[in-house]
Design a protein around this motif. Structure first.
Motif, PDB file in Angstrom:
ATOM      1  N   LEU A  54       0.818  -1.214   0.000  1.00  0.00           N
ATOM      2  CA  LEU A  54       0.000   0.000   0.000  1.00  0.00           C
ATOM      3  C   LEU A  54       0.852   1.264   0.000  1.00  0.00           C
ATOM      4  O   LEU A  54       0.572   2.213  -0.752  1.00  0.00           O
ATOM      5  N   LEU A  69      -4.397  -3.208  10.255  1.00  0.00           N
ATOM      6  CA  LEU A  69      -5.159  -3.467   9.037  1.00  0.00           C
ATOM      7  C   LEU A  69      -5.189  -4.961   8.726  1.00  0.00           C
ATOM      8  O   LEU A  69      -6.229  -5.514   8.341  1.00  0.00           O
ATOM      9  N   TRP A 111     -12.028  -3.878  -2.299  1.00  0.00           N
ATOM     10  CA  TRP A 111     -10.584  -3.631  -2.336  1.00  0.00           C
ATOM     11  C   TRP A 111     -10.116  -3.277  -3.746  1.00  0.00           C
ATOM     12  O   TRP A 111      -9.158  -2.514  -3.919  1.00  0.00           O
ATOM     13  N   ALA A 114     -10.823   0.433  -3.735  1.00  0.00           N
ATOM     14  CA  ALA A 114     -10.141   1.237  -2.713  1.00  0.00           C
ATOM     15  C   ALA A 114      -8.680   1.503  -3.044  1.00  0.00           C
ATOM     16  O   ALA A 114      -8.174   2.618  -2.836  1.00  0.00           O
ATOM     17  N   THR A 120      -7.930   7.181  -0.156  1.00  0.00           N
ATOM     18  CA  THR A 120      -9.000   6.441   0.512  1.00  0.00           C
ATOM     19  C   THR A 120      -8.784   6.505   2.024  1.00  0.00           C
ATOM     20  O   THR A 120      -7.710   6.166   2.508  1.00  0.00           O
ATOM     21  N   TYR A 122      -8.520   5.867   6.004  1.00  0.00           N
ATOM     22  CA  TYR A 122      -8.112   4.666   6.719  1.00  0.00           C
ATOM     23  C   TYR A 122      -9.316   3.899   7.245  1.00  0.00           C
ATOM     24  O   TYR A 122      -9.323   2.664   7.258  1.00  0.00           O
ATOM     25  N   LEU A 125     -10.548   1.566   4.699  1.00  0.00           N
ATOM     26  CA  LEU A 125      -9.699   0.381   4.609  1.00  0.00           C
ATOM     27  C   LEU A 125     -10.000  -0.594   5.747  1.00  0.00           C
ATOM     28  O   LEU A 125     -10.034  -1.814   5.535  1.00  0.00           O
TER      29      LEU A 125
END
Length: 434
Positions: A54, A69, A111, A114, A120, A122, A125
């Protein structure tokens, strides 16, 4: 007596009586459910495959945020398993499997969208990470459901194959992701690549997109080929498993085996990045993260027939001993002083996965032997629910303490569970030899 016809005679289905059981129907159900379970594990571990890349495409997440995450699908999966464990005798196999396939499309497509925008938030996510927990929750419904279709003498083989091949989904998504993010998928040319911080192209959205048609196929197979067998109970009736001492003992042991497998599988890539990423020519986490889950999955599937022949307890005992020793060894290669120590970390982690896979096979043979059929399904679902918190427990622990400290804590817990296995199930004169 005429041959048993599952299309007509399911009302008298009983795997323990040859005249009321159909082998081909049982195995067909196993393969369709296992196909869907493999995809479910892909969805559950989708975030662990995406998270290490990411920041490469413009996100600005801290180590702690990344650990969280990747941990959230474990938390969501564990909570959803608490729901799924009650569903097999309520909704039946076909509705359970087909409905889950439909739900899994949400995190995969979410996903896909995103990661195409580095702004995007947090919280979005985190929400999508929680949605990926649907794939983890499915296990506690699929496995008890499958146990209804096979006699006890084949429970180790059937459940070992389903769980082992299903667990392969962890490796599958972690193996596919580094490959499919390197090019545009056929038919999706309109989805332009993300730009990396080094100026290259990365199709990270492909990680969520690549399995969508296969999930759709899984839903169709469930609708066409699966049926419901007459094992029924409401939620209140199923709560009787919590009065059984061995429910709690087996839960602790399965948390050792599958909890460690799932937790380390989710966090292995980040452990590599955070422990060895600061050295020159650091190891690529995505090149190694899939190996551990692959080994554990193969071992779990392969040992099912041996567990049927020799009993599950002895394999669970060997697993506990092996996991304890392997974790001690691995701890010495954390907080490294040079890049060369990575080989020791890798071998130690692979050993942990090997013995965890052995324990997963052993425990799933034990439970159908310890409990009556309907209770065994409930216990399988509940133990799997608790063990599904593995990614969350491991992720949060690593975000709060040094990895070596955490591994030492694991050693203590693994040793305790090994002692429980010996005392209740594996020693001569054990209370529940299994």
């Amino acid at each position: 007596m005429s041959r048993f016809d599952p299309q007509v005679d399911l009302a008298r289905w009983d795997p323990e009586r040859e005249e009321a059981w159909d082998r081909r129907f049982a195995w067909r159900t196993l393969w369709v459910t296992t196909y869907n379970l493999t995809l479910a594990f892909c969805v559950w571990y989708l975030v662990s495959a995406i998270a290490p890349r990411l920041n490469d495409i413009g996100f600005d997440l801290t180590k702690g945020q990344l650990y969280w995450l990747v941990a959230v699908p474990g938390l969501a999966g564990g909570l959803l398993r608490m729901v799924y464990m009650f569903l097999p005798p309520i909704v039946g196999t076909r509705t359970l499997v087909g409905g889950t396939a439909t739900l899994m499309l949400m995190p995969m497509l979410g996903w896909t969208i995103a990661v195409r925008d580095a702004t995007t938030p947090y919280w979005v996510l985190i929400f999508l990470a929680a949605a990926a927990g649907i794939g983890g929750g499915a296990f506690s419904g699929f496995m008890p459901s499958t146990s209804y279709f096979f006699p006890r003498r084949l429970s180790g083989t059937a459940l070992g194959l389903q769980a082992g091949i299903g667990n392969f989904g962890v490796s599958l998504i972690q193996f596919l992701t580094p490959w499919v993010v390197g090019f545009g998928l056929l038919g999706t040319a309109a989805l332009t690549p993300q730009q990396t911080t080094t100026g290259g192209d990365l199709w990270l959205h492909n990680a969520g997109l690549v399995l969508v048609p296969w999930v759709v196929l899984g839903g169709v197979l469930a609708a066409v080929l699966l049926r419901r067998v007459p094992v029924q109970a409401n939620i209140r009736q199923q709560l009787d498993i919590f009065r059984e001492k061995h429910t709690w003992v087996m839960t602790a042991i399965y948390l050792m085996t599958f909890g460690a497998f799932s937790g380390f599988a989710a966090q292995f890539g980040l452990i590599i990045t955070n422990e060895y990423g600061g050295f020159e020519n650091p190891p690529d986490p995505l090149a190694f993260a899939f190996l551990g889950p692959l080994i554990g999955s193969v071992v779990r599937a392969a040992l099912g027939p041996l567990c049927d022949r020799y009993g599950g307890a002895v394999f669970t005992l060997v697993s506990g001993i092996g996991m304890t020793v392997s974790t001690v060894v691995t701890a010495f290669y954390l907080s490294p002083t040079d890049r060369g120590q990575f080989t020791g970390l890798l071998l130690g982690m692979l050993a942990i996965f090997f013995f965890a896979g052995m324990g997963n096979a052993g425990t799933f043979k034990q439970m159908p032997m310890i409990f009556p059929r309907r209770q065994a399904g409930g216990v399988i679902g509940f133990t799997a629910s608790v063990a599904a918190f593995g990614p969350f427990l491991v992720g949060t622990a690593l975000s709060m303490m040094a990895p070596r400290t955490f591994f030492i804590g694991c050693v203590v817990y693994f040793a305790l569970c090994t002692a429980l296995t010996w005392w209740y199930y594996a020693r001569p004169g054990a209370e529940k030899p299994s």
